[in-house]
Design a protein around this motif. Sequence first.
Motif, mmCIF file in Angstrom:
data_model
loop_
_atom_site.group_PDB
_atom_site.id
_atom_site.type_symbol
_atom_site.label_atom_id
_atom_site.label_comp_id
_atom_site.label_asym_id
_atom_site.label_seq_id
_atom_site.Cartn_x
_atom_site.Cartn_y
_atom_site.Cartn_z
ATOM 1 N N LEU A 203 0.791 -1.226 0.000
ATOM 2 C CA LEU A 203 0.000 0.000 0.000
ATOM 3 C C LEU A 203 0.832 1.291 0.000
ATOM 4 N N PRO A 204 1.974 1.349 0.693
ATOM 5 C CA PRO A 204 2.752 2.601 0.688
ATOM 6 C C PRO A 204 3.123 3.099 -0.702
ATOM 7 N N ALA A 205 3.465 2.170 -1.613
ATOM 8 C CA ALA A 205 3.816 2.592 -2.971
ATOM 9 C C ALA A 205 2.619 3.197 -3.687
ATOM 10 N N MET A 206 1.416 2.622 -3.477
ATOM 11 C CA MET A 206 0.204 3.191 -4.066
ATOM 12 C C MET A 206 -0.066 4.573 -3.498
ATOM 13 N N ALA A 207 0.175 4.724 -2.206
ATOM 14 C CA ALA A 207 -0.086 6.004 -1.541
ATOM 15 C C ALA A 207 0.823 7.101 -2.077
ATOM 16 N N ARG A 208 2.039 6.748 -2.463
ATOM 17 C CA ARG A 208 2.983 7.749 -2.985
ATOM 18 C C ARG A 208 2.679 8.131 -4.426
ATOM 19 N N SER A 209 1.980 7.266 -5.146
ATOM 20 C CA SER A 209 1.707 7.510 -6.557
ATOM 21 C C SER A 209 0.546 8.477 -6.730
ATOM 22 N N GLU A 210 0.689 9.423 -7.669
ATOM 23 C CA GLU A 210 -0.396 10.354 -7.965
ATOM 24 C C GLU A 210 -1.569 9.647 -8.652
ATOM 25 N N CYS A 211 -1.256 8.547 -9.366
ATOM 26 C CA CYS A 211 -2.304 7.806 -10.067
ATOM 27 C C CYS A 211 -3.095 6.903 -9.126
ATOM 28 N N GLY A 212 -2.561 6.674 -7.933
ATOM 29 C CA GLY A 212 -3.265 5.863 -6.952
ATOM 30 C C GLY A 212 -3.228 4.387 -7.279
ATOM 31 N N GLY A 213 -4.272 3.685 -6.887
ATOM 32 C CA GLY A 213 -4.332 2.252 -7.102
ATOM 33 C C GLY A 213 -5.666 1.708 -6.623
ATOM 34 N N THR A 214 -5.774 0.388 -6.599
ATOM 35 C CA THR A 214 -7.005 -0.272 -6.181
ATOM 36 C C THR A 214 -6.676 -1.430 -5.257
ATOM 37 N N VAL A 215 -7.390 -1.510 -4.142
ATOM 38 C CA VAL A 215 -7.250 -2.624 -3.200
ATOM 39 C C VAL A 215 -8.539 -3.430 -3.236
ATOM 40 N N VAL A 216 -8.422 -4.733 -3.521
ATOM 41 C CA VAL A 216 -9.576 -5.628 -3.573
ATOM 42 C C VAL A 216 -9.475 -6.626 -2.423
ATOM 43 N N THR A 217 -10.526 -6.720 -1.632
ATOM 44 C CA THR A 217 -10.575 -7.654 -0.508
ATOM 45 C C THR A 217 -11.669 -8.681 -0.745
ATOM 46 N N VAL A 218 -11.306 -9.957 -0.735
ATOM 47 C CA VAL A 218 -12.286 -11.027 -0.905
ATOM 48 C C VAL A 218 -12.685 -11.530 0.476
ATOM 49 N N SER A 219 -13.928 -11.255 0.858
ATOM 50 C CA SER A 219 -14.445 -11.682 2.149
ATOM 51 C C SER A 219 -15.478 -12.788 1.925
ATOM 52 N N SER A 220 -16.530 -12.856 2.730
ATOM 53 C CA SER A 220 -17.522 -13.924 2.616
ATOM 54 C C SER A 220 -18.783 -13.570 3.389
ATOM 55 N N VAL A 221 -19.924 -14.084 2.937
ATOM 56 C CA VAL A 221 -21.168 -13.904 3.686
ATOM 57 C C VAL A 221 -21.105 -14.633 5.023
ATOM 58 N N ILE A 222 -20.253 -15.649 5.117
ATOM 59 C CA ILE A 222 -20.114 -16.391 6.369
ATOM 60 C C ILE A 222 -19.583 -15.482 7.476
ATOM 61 N N GLY A 223 -18.892 -14.417 7.101
ATOM 62 C CA GLY A 223 -18.429 -13.456 8.095
ATOM 63 C C GLY A 223 -19.574 -12.746 8.793
#
Length: 367
Positions: A203-223
């Motif tokens: 994440l730090p590299a994305m934070a430094r970039s002006e273009c940003g980035g995307t974080v995808v989290t795979v969770s579950s309905v069981i949660g």
Amino acid sequence: MATPYTTPPQRDSWFAPLSIDLIVKVFKTTFFHPFVAWIIPLCFRAQNMYWDAPPMLVSIAWAALITLLWIAGVINDRLAFGLPRLVDLSEEVIVITGGASGLGLLIAEVYGMRGATVAVLDIEDMENGEARGVTYYKCDVTDKEQIAWVAAQVEKDLGTPTVLINNAAIVIGKPLLSLTFPEIERSIATNLLSHFYTLKTFLPAMARSECGGTVVTVSSVIGTTGAAQLTDYAASKAAVSALHRSLAAELRESHPQIRTVLVTPGQLSTPLFYGVQTPNSFFAPVVEPVDVAKEVIAAIDNGRNAAIAMPLYARWIDWYTVLPTGLQAVARKLAGVDTAMKSFVGRKGAKSGGEGGEKREPLIQAF
């Protein structure tokens, strides 16, 4: 060599593929679509029907209502998720954990064929051996040092990562009283702590970039619902969802150029879920990985924040916790959520990435 499981039962009725999700999809593209809704009064007018005729008035009112709801949905998405970021696949470096098989491999292969740069991190070898545009790195995501080393290699070989897809997870499928302490620790480390490790690393590299980035989290309905024989898994997935929502709130304030996507699927159609019986194929159909992959890829391509939940019940699962406890018990009984794991087999006998050669818990992408 004998297979570790038997052949899955085949569908034995013509209506087996029918589900509430299919019905809703058909209605959304017909009667509940603004374009189709406005076609009806236009057809009436083409038949020289007067504007004040009852069928004309009803059809116009219906079309206006559907259009207003569609506009409200667009406004809701804009308020919830903000403006999209600009995405150029030729410049994107996509890191996928648990991408050697299943959902992760499917996403990796699609992006590899489309010209993006993809890095797959997995303790297992890639299911297909290799894939176009995809670079494989053997990595145990529960090991902070391995992740740091692989991150340095990815940066050197491919460039600075702009998309992180946290997809790796394991399911053991035992009652709490049968779980050993090492199994619990491994489950929590893979399903929860690995998210912290990869986020802190990439994440730090994305934070430094002006273009940003995307974080995808795979969770579950069981949660949200929990389930028998999934105490460790349910606890970690609930924590993963909370982690993602808190992270999204932080990033909106500190790094608005970074987009976040939370994926909350039901049961996926994969050998890694082998043996799990679908409680109700009409209201809770098994989700095909390709359908989840299409939604995830669309969100990344459009550079937008998103909350992806499928099948249909997964989009409304939070309302389950609002029900009185008595109704919750009835709903669980009717759904069969606490008996589905009794027939669980999973993918057994996979070799561990560790030096000891011990057996590894069945690996899954999402539940």
